[in-house]
Write a protein that holds these residues in place. Structure first.
Motif, PDB file in Angstrom:
ATOM      1  N   GLU A 135       0.830  -1.203   0.000  1.00  0.00           N
ATOM      2  CA  GLU A 135       0.000   0.000   0.000  1.00  0.00           C
ATOM      3  C   GLU A 135       0.870   1.260   0.000  1.00  0.00           C
ATOM      4  OE1 GLU A 135      -3.016   2.028   3.056  1.00  0.00           O
ATOM      5  OE2 GLU A 135      -3.593   0.025   2.407  1.00  0.00           O
ATOM      6  N   HIS A 136       1.976   1.222   0.713  1.00  0.00           N
ATOM      7  CA  HIS A 136       2.873   2.377   0.753  1.00  0.00           C
ATOM      8  C   HIS A 136       3.435   2.683  -0.632  1.00  0.00           C
ATOM      9  CE1 HIS A 136       5.721   5.267   2.286  1.00  0.00           C
ATOM     10  NE2 HIS A 136       6.718   4.592   1.731  1.00  0.00           N
ATOM     11  N   VAL A 137       3.775   1.644  -1.375  1.00  0.00           N
ATOM     12  CA  VAL A 137       4.315   1.833  -2.722  1.00  0.00           C
ATOM     13  C   VAL A 137       3.252   2.458  -3.617  1.00  0.00           C
ATOM     14  CG1 VAL A 137       5.186   0.631  -4.771  1.00  0.00           C
ATOM     15  CG2 VAL A 137       5.991  -0.035  -2.502  1.00  0.00           C
ATOM     16  N   GLU A 138       2.021   1.998  -3.490  1.00  0.00           N
ATOM     17  CA  GLU A 138       0.924   2.552  -4.290  1.00  0.00           C
ATOM     18  C   GLU A 138       0.677   4.019  -3.938  1.00  0.00           C
ATOM     19  OE1 GLU A 138      -3.828   1.855  -4.663  1.00  0.00           O
ATOM     20  OE2 GLU A 138      -2.557   0.059  -4.688  1.00  0.00           O
ATOM     21  N   ALA A 139       0.726   4.354  -2.654  1.00  0.00           N
ATOM     22  CA  ALA A 139       0.536   5.742  -2.229  1.00  0.00           C
ATOM     23  C   ALA A 139       1.660   6.622  -2.780  1.00  0.00           C
ATOM     24  CB  ALA A 139       0.482   5.828  -0.708  1.00  0.00           C
ATOM     25  N   LYS A 140       2.873   6.120  -2.760  1.00  0.00           N
ATOM     26  CA  LYS A 140       4.020   6.873  -3.280  1.00  0.00           C
ATOM     27  C   LYS A 140       3.871   7.112  -4.787  1.00  0.00           C
ATOM     28  CE  LYS A 140       8.258   8.553  -2.974  1.00  0.00           C
ATOM     29  NZ  LYS A 140       8.558   9.791  -2.281  1.00  0.00           N
ATOM     30  N   GLN A 141       3.408   6.095  -5.506  1.00  0.00           N
ATOM     31  CA  GLN A 141       3.197   6.238  -6.947  1.00  0.00           C
ATOM     32  C   GLN A 141       2.092   7.252  -7.235  1.00  0.00           C
ATOM     33  OE1 GLN A 141       2.527   2.128  -8.040  1.00  0.00           O
ATOM     34  NE2 GLN A 141       4.669   1.846  -8.652  1.00  0.00           N
ATOM     35  N   THR A 142       1.035   7.210  -6.429  1.00  0.00           N
ATOM     36  CA  THR A 142      -0.054   8.178  -6.595  1.00  0.00           C
ATOM     37  C   THR A 142       0.459   9.589  -6.349  1.00  0.00           C
ATOM     38  OG1 THR A 142      -1.707   6.551  -5.942  1.00  0.00           O
ATOM     39  CG2 THR A 142      -2.341   8.863  -5.782  1.00  0.00           C
ATOM     40  N   PHE A 143       1.225   9.751  -5.275  1.00  0.00           N
ATOM     41  CA  PHE A 143       1.803  11.066  -4.974  1.00  0.00           C
ATOM     42  C   PHE A 143       2.666  11.561  -6.129  1.00  0.00           C
ATOM     43  CE2 PHE A 143       5.765  13.143  -3.656  1.00  0.00           C
ATOM     44  CZ  PHE A 143       5.253  14.372  -3.277  1.00  0.00           C
ATOM     45  N   LEU A 144       3.536  10.709  -6.629  1.00  0.00           N
ATOM     46  CA  LEU A 144       4.423  11.119  -7.724  1.00  0.00           C
ATOM     47  C   LEU A 144       3.636  11.474  -8.980  1.00  0.00           C
ATOM     48  CD1 LEU A 144       7.360   8.587  -7.237  1.00  0.00           C
ATOM     49  CD2 LEU A 144       7.354  11.049  -6.715  1.00  0.00           C
ATOM     50  N   SER A 145       2.564  10.748  -9.253  1.00  0.00           N
ATOM     51  CA  SER A 145       1.718  11.052 -10.419  1.00  0.00           C
ATOM     52  C   SER A 145       1.032  12.401 -10.255  1.00  0.00           C
ATOM     53  CB  SER A 145       0.668   9.963 -10.617  1.00  0.00           C
ATOM     54  OG  SER A 145       1.268   8.751 -10.952  1.00  0.00           O
ATOM     55  N   LEU A 146       0.499  12.649  -9.059  1.00  0.00           N
ATOM     56  CA  LEU A 146      -0.175  13.922  -8.807  1.00  0.00           C
ATOM     57  C   LEU A 146       0.808  15.088  -8.844  1.00  0.00           C
ATOM     58  CD1 LEU A 146      -2.646  12.856  -5.988  1.00  0.00           C
ATOM     59  CD2 LEU A 146      -3.216  13.467  -8.354  1.00  0.00           C
ATOM     60  N   ARG A 147       1.997  14.880  -8.295  1.00  0.00           N
ATOM     61  CA  ARG A 147       3.025  15.919  -8.314  1.00  0.00           C
ATOM     62  C   ARG A 147       3.417  16.243  -9.759  1.00  0.00           C
ATOM     63  NH1 ARG A 147       8.682  16.270  -8.237  1.00  0.00           N
ATOM     64  NH2 ARG A 147       9.494  17.977  -6.969  1.00  0.00           N
ATOM     65  N   LYS A 148       3.579  15.211 -10.566  1.00  0.00           N
ATOM     66  CA  LYS A 148       3.919  15.413 -11.972  1.00  0.00           C
ATOM     67  C   LYS A 148       2.824  16.209 -12.691  1.00  0.00           C
ATOM     68  CE  LYS A 148       4.887  12.971 -16.253  1.00  0.00           C
ATOM     69  NZ  LYS A 148       4.777  11.718 -16.967  1.00  0.00           N
ATOM     70  N   LEU A 149       1.568  15.868 -12.431  1.00  0.00           N
ATOM     71  CA  LEU A 149       0.455  16.596 -13.056  1.00  0.00           C
ATOM     72  C   LEU A 149       0.450  18.063 -12.635  1.00  0.00           C
ATOM     73  CD1 LEU A 149      -2.442  13.996 -12.805  1.00  0.00           C
ATOM     74  CD2 LEU A 149      -1.346  14.826 -14.895  1.00  0.00           C
ATOM     75  N   LEU A 150       0.676  18.309 -11.343  1.00  0.00           N
ATOM     76  CA  LEU A 150       0.709  19.692 -10.869  1.00  0.00           C
ATOM     77  C   LEU A 150       1.845  20.464 -11.527  1.00  0.00           C
ATOM     78  CD1 LEU A 150      -0.353  21.958  -9.128  1.00  0.00           C
ATOM     79  CD2 LEU A 150       0.941  21.017  -7.204  1.00  0.00           C
ATOM     80  N   LEU A 151       3.004  19.842 -11.634  1.00  0.00           N
ATOM     81  CA  LEU A 151       4.130  20.510 -12.283  1.00  0.00           C
ATOM     82  C   LEU A 151       3.845  20.782 -13.755  1.00  0.00           C
ATOM     83  CD1 LEU A 151       7.104  18.644 -10.587  1.00  0.00           C
ATOM     84  CD2 LEU A 151       6.430  21.044 -10.270  1.00  0.00           C
ATOM     85  N   GLU A 152       3.130  19.878 -14.416  1.00  0.00           N
ATOM     86  CA  GLU A 152       2.738  20.114 -15.813  1.00  0.00           C
ATOM     87  C   GLU A 152       1.784  21.295 -15.909  1.00  0.00           C
ATOM     88  OE1 GLU A 152       1.184  16.396 -17.245  1.00  0.00           O
ATOM     89  OE2 GLU A 152       3.153  15.443 -17.220  1.00  0.00           O
ATOM     90  N   LEU A 153       0.877  21.417 -14.942  1.00  0.00           N
ATOM     91  CA  LEU A 153      -0.049  22.554 -14.939  1.00  0.00           C
ATOM     92  C   LEU A 153       0.676  23.875 -14.679  1.00  0.00           C
ATOM     93  CD1 LEU A 153      -3.037  21.030 -12.949  1.00  0.00           C
ATOM     94  CD2 LEU A 153      -3.047  21.711 -15.352  1.00  0.00           C
ATOM     95  N   LEU A 154       1.709  23.815 -13.852  1.00  0.00           N
ATOM     96  CA  LEU A 154       2.450  25.033 -13.525  1.00  0.00           C
ATOM     97  C   LEU A 154       3.486  25.419 -14.577  1.00  0.00           C
ATOM     98  CD1 LEU A 154       3.060  24.419  -9.703  1.00  0.00           C
ATOM     99  CD2 LEU A 154       1.435  26.025 -10.747  1.00  0.00           C
ATOM    100  N   ALA A 155       3.861  24.484 -15.421  1.00  0.00           N
ATOM    101  CA  ALA A 155       4.925  24.730 -16.404  1.00  0.00           C
ATOM    102  C   ALA A 155       4.718  25.987 -17.247  1.00  0.00           C
ATOM    103  CB  ALA A 155       5.124  23.499 -17.294  1.00  0.00           C
ATOM    104  N   PRO A 156       3.510  26.233 -17.769  1.00  0.00           N
ATOM    105  CA  PRO A 156       3.345  27.428 -18.609  1.00  0.00           C
ATOM    106  C   PRO A 156       3.555  28.750 -17.872  1.00  0.00           C
ATOM    107  CG  PRO A 156       1.532  25.886 -18.955  1.00  0.00           C
ATOM    108  CD  PRO A 156       2.320  25.398 -17.782  1.00  0.00           C
ATOM    109  N   ILE A 157       3.441  28.720 -16.545  1.00  0.00           N
ATOM    110  CA  ILE A 157       3.627  29.971 -15.792  1.00  0.00           C
ATOM    111  C   ILE A 157       4.879  29.932 -14.908  1.00  0.00           C
ATOM    112  CG2 ILE A 157       1.176  30.576 -15.823  1.00  0.00           C
ATOM    113  CD1 ILE A 157       1.139  29.636 -12.824  1.00  0.00           C
TER     114      ILE A 157
END
Length: 83
Positions: free
Chosen positions: A1-23
């Motif tokens: 479960e910890h590995v899955e939570a870490k993967q979810t966190f990394l996916s969400l962080r990546k998405l947020l960084l993609e959203l912030l990239a243009p600014i």
């Protein structure tokens, strides 16, 4: 479960960084720091919201459960948006 939570966190962080990239230039190149700060604040916000929900439960004799407060109370929904 910890590995899955870490993967979810990394996916969400990546998405947020993609959203912030243009600014990123408007953030002085601090997108990564902003994203990390955002995620670091979530545990504290969750704790505050649980305390808020508990207050609603203890204050309203009609409230049957914490889950009911979280799902159905408009006041709790407003506090959630604010936090």
């Amino acid at each position: 479960e910890h590995v899955e939570a870490k993967q979810t966190f990394l996916s969400l962080r990546k998405l947020l960084l993609e959203l912030l990239a243009p600014i990123d230039h408007r953030l002085n190149g601090n997108s990564i720091q902003l994203a990390d700060s955002f995620f670091a604040s979530l545990d504290g916000i969750r704790s505050m919201l649980l305390l808020d929900a508990q207050f609603f439960l203890e204050s309203d004799p009609a409230a049957a459960s914490l889950e009911e407060v979280i799902v159905t109370y408009p006041g709790f929904n407003a506090i959630t948006s604010y936090r």
